[in-house]
Design an enzyme around this catalytic site. Structure first.
Site, PDB file in Angstrom:
ATOM      1  CG  HIS A 218     -69.597  -1.922  38.180  1.00 63.45           C
ATOM      2  ND1 HIS A 218     -68.565  -2.721  38.599  1.00 63.45           N
ATOM      3  CD2 HIS A 218     -70.321  -1.633  39.291  1.00 63.45           C
ATOM      4  CE1 HIS A 218     -68.649  -2.898  39.903  1.00 63.45           C
ATOM      5  NE2 HIS A 218     -69.709  -2.250  40.344  1.00 63.45           N
ATOM      6  CG  ASP A 265     -66.054  -3.439  36.405  1.00 63.01           C
ATOM      7  OD1 ASP A 265     -66.262  -2.229  36.180  1.00 63.01           O
ATOM      8  OD2 ASP A 265     -66.580  -4.073  37.349  1.00 63.01           O
ATOM      9  CB  SER A 361     -68.343  -1.666  43.318  1.00 67.61           C
ATOM     10  OG  SER A 361     -68.993  -2.879  43.145  1.00 67.61           O
ATOM     11  N   GLY A 362     -65.152  -1.034  43.066  1.00 66.29           N
ATOM     12  CA  GLY A 362     -64.180  -0.025  42.665  1.00 66.29           C
ATOM     13  C   GLY A 362     -63.026   0.101  43.643  1.00 66.29           C
TER      14      GLY A 362
HETATM   15  C1  4AZ Z   1     -71.980  -5.225  43.973  1.00 67.89           C
HETATM   16  O1  4AZ Z   1     -73.151  -5.470  43.746  1.00 67.89           O
HETATM   17  C2  4AZ Z   1     -71.110  -6.333  44.431  1.00 67.89           C
HETATM   18  N1  4AZ Z   1     -69.137 -10.280  46.676  1.00 67.89           N
HETATM   19  C3  4AZ Z   1     -69.769  -6.073  44.702  1.00 67.89           C
HETATM   20  C4  4AZ Z   1     -68.964  -7.107  45.124  1.00 67.89           C
HETATM   21  C5  4AZ Z   1     -69.481  -8.372  45.260  1.00 67.89           C
HETATM   22  C6  4AZ Z   1     -70.797  -8.628  44.988  1.00 67.89           C
HETATM   23  C7  4AZ Z   1     -71.613  -7.603  44.571  1.00 67.89           C
HETATM   24  C8  4AZ Z   1     -68.565  -9.467  45.703  1.00 67.89           C
HETATM   25  O2  4AZ Z   1     -71.487  -4.096  43.847  1.00 67.89           O
END
Ligand code: 4AZ
Length: 411
Positions: A218, A265, A361-362
């Site tokens: 993502h 993902d 993320s990632g």
């Molecule tokens: C995001 O929006 C996101 N709490 C990444 C991780 C988490 C929530 C949102 C986990 O990239």
């Protein structure tokens, strides 16, 4: 204007000289202490039968015997005069032997660079020889097979750098307790990478070889052109320890930008040129596809993401300790109500407070095995905001995509 009295002047000069001497003394002391010494020890274990799967370093047989050998080494040196100098030991080979298994273990020490090399070798050798001559309990070792050789520092460093999941943290700071985390130190999470779009941090990623990263699919939503992305390494985003352009981005074929279900993902990213490993930049280990991390396993998630939902990214890498949550619990109505599929793993706390967040993320969710070798358990994927009660972080389950990663990268 009144001049200082001569005795006052002398006192000030004396104080300055003493201060300088102290600073120089401390500098010399710490600089001289900064040398790593490597030794290679070999011996035959006679109460364990060689098993061909010991050729593979991720096999249970290799790990079981290595754990026993490394524990023996650590206990031996911790109970010796070298206890402050000993860093760690690492089994590098298990070979077949007519009488059992021939073990090769690398021993690491911090010594002062003006110590006498011969005398140090003699000391390490005699401590080990003495230990192997007495009953070691769970391992039977033939003391006559024992040999100790000094290793060139360069060979020792290469060996460390080319092994996955090892880190040389100065002190193992297990006071570790992102949202609810704390700042990381240099070299603590050497596989952590920042993926940047037009020079701005967008996502975390993890180094799995000198040319490949794993991250979340993502991260590339609507931005799949590798030429717009760069990767940076080191604990701070600005200035980074190292940078690379991106040659190729491979997103899982079944991942869809429009799907709200977050399945598949996962993505792998190829760097434009190999990274040179250092103490601060090296790769994590990937678990085998069949491996199951039990729930409640202590893991760490790291990243430059927001400290709270909708907050900004930050420059210093953060770390947080989280625990793997059973999928049945994570699928409960009040938690994620059946949204957790076999390719996902939940980690965090049902009471909230500690979690990954936007911008993480990632990035990696990792755990250390009994030998202190770090494995990638998950990839930060999604969650209902951050650190909320009953809404733990959801991660891409690396074992589930292990074969896909191997097919794309050869790792
Ligand atoms: C995001 O929006 C996101 N709490 C990444 C991780 C988490 C929530 C949102 C986990 O990239």
């Amino acid at each position: 204007m009144k001049l200082l009295e001569p005795w006052k002047l002398a006192l000030i000069v004396l104080a300055v000289v003493l201060f300088l001497a102290l600073v120089i003394g401390l500098l010399v002391y710490f600089l001289l202490f900064d040398e790593m010494y490597f030794y290679s020890g070999t011996f035959t274990v006679t109460n364990v039968q060689y098993n061909p799967s010991m050729e593979k370093k991720t096999s249970k047989e290799f790990k079981d015997l290595s754990t026993k050998v490394e524990t023996l080494m650590t206990r031996t040196f911790q109970a010796s005069i070298l206890n402050k100098k000993y860093i760690k030991s690492h089994v590098v080979h298990l070979n077949p032997d007519a009488r059992g298994v021939a073990v090769e273990v690398v021993l690491m020490f911090h010594f002062s660079s003006n110590d006498n090399r011969e005398a140090l070798w003699e000391r390490v050798n005699s401590i080990l020889r003495r230990r192997l001559q007495t009953n070691t309990g769970y391992l039977e070792i033939d003391p006559s097979t024992f040999k100790l050789a000094g290793m060139k520092m360069e060979n020792g460093v290469n060996l460390l750098n080319n092994s996955c999941g090892l880190r040389i943290s100065k002190l193992n700071s297990f006071t570790d307790r992102i949202s609810g985390g704390m700042s990381a130190q240099d070299g603590e999470w050497p596989w952590q990478t920042s993926l940047q779009l037009s020079g701005i941090h967008r996502c975390g990623a993890t180094l799995i070889s000198d040319t490949w990263l794993v991250t979340a699919a993502h991260c590339f939503r609507g931005q799949k052109n590798p030429r717009e992305w760069t990767a940076s390494f080191g604990t701070v985003v600005r200035p980074p320890k190292m940078r690379r352009f991106i040659r190729n981005i491979i997103v899982h074929e079944k991942y869809s930008d429009n799907n709200a279900d977050h399945d598949y993902d996962v993505a792998v990213v190829q760097l434009s040129a190999p990274i040179e490993f250092t103490n601060d930049i090296r790769m994590v280990c990937l678990p085998e596809a069949f491996y199951v991390f039990p729930h409640n396993t202590t893991c760490f998630v790291t990243g430059w993401g927001a400290l709270s939902f909708d907050g900004p990214s930050i420059n210093n890498l953060q770390q947080a300790e989280v625990k793997i949550i059973d999928t049945n619990i994570c699928n409960r109505e009040e938690v994620y109500n059946g949204l957790i599929t076999p390719g996902m793993v939940c980690a965090g706390y049902l009471e909230g407070k500690v979690d990954a967040c936007q911008g993480d993320s990632g990035g990696p969710l990792v755990t250390a095995d009994r030998r202190g070798i770090w494995y990638l358990v998950g990839i930060v994927s999604w969650g209902d905001e951050c650190a909320k009660r009953n809404k733990p972080g959801v991660y891409t389950r690396v074992t589930y995509y292990r074969d896909w990663i191997a097919a794309k990268t050869g790792i």
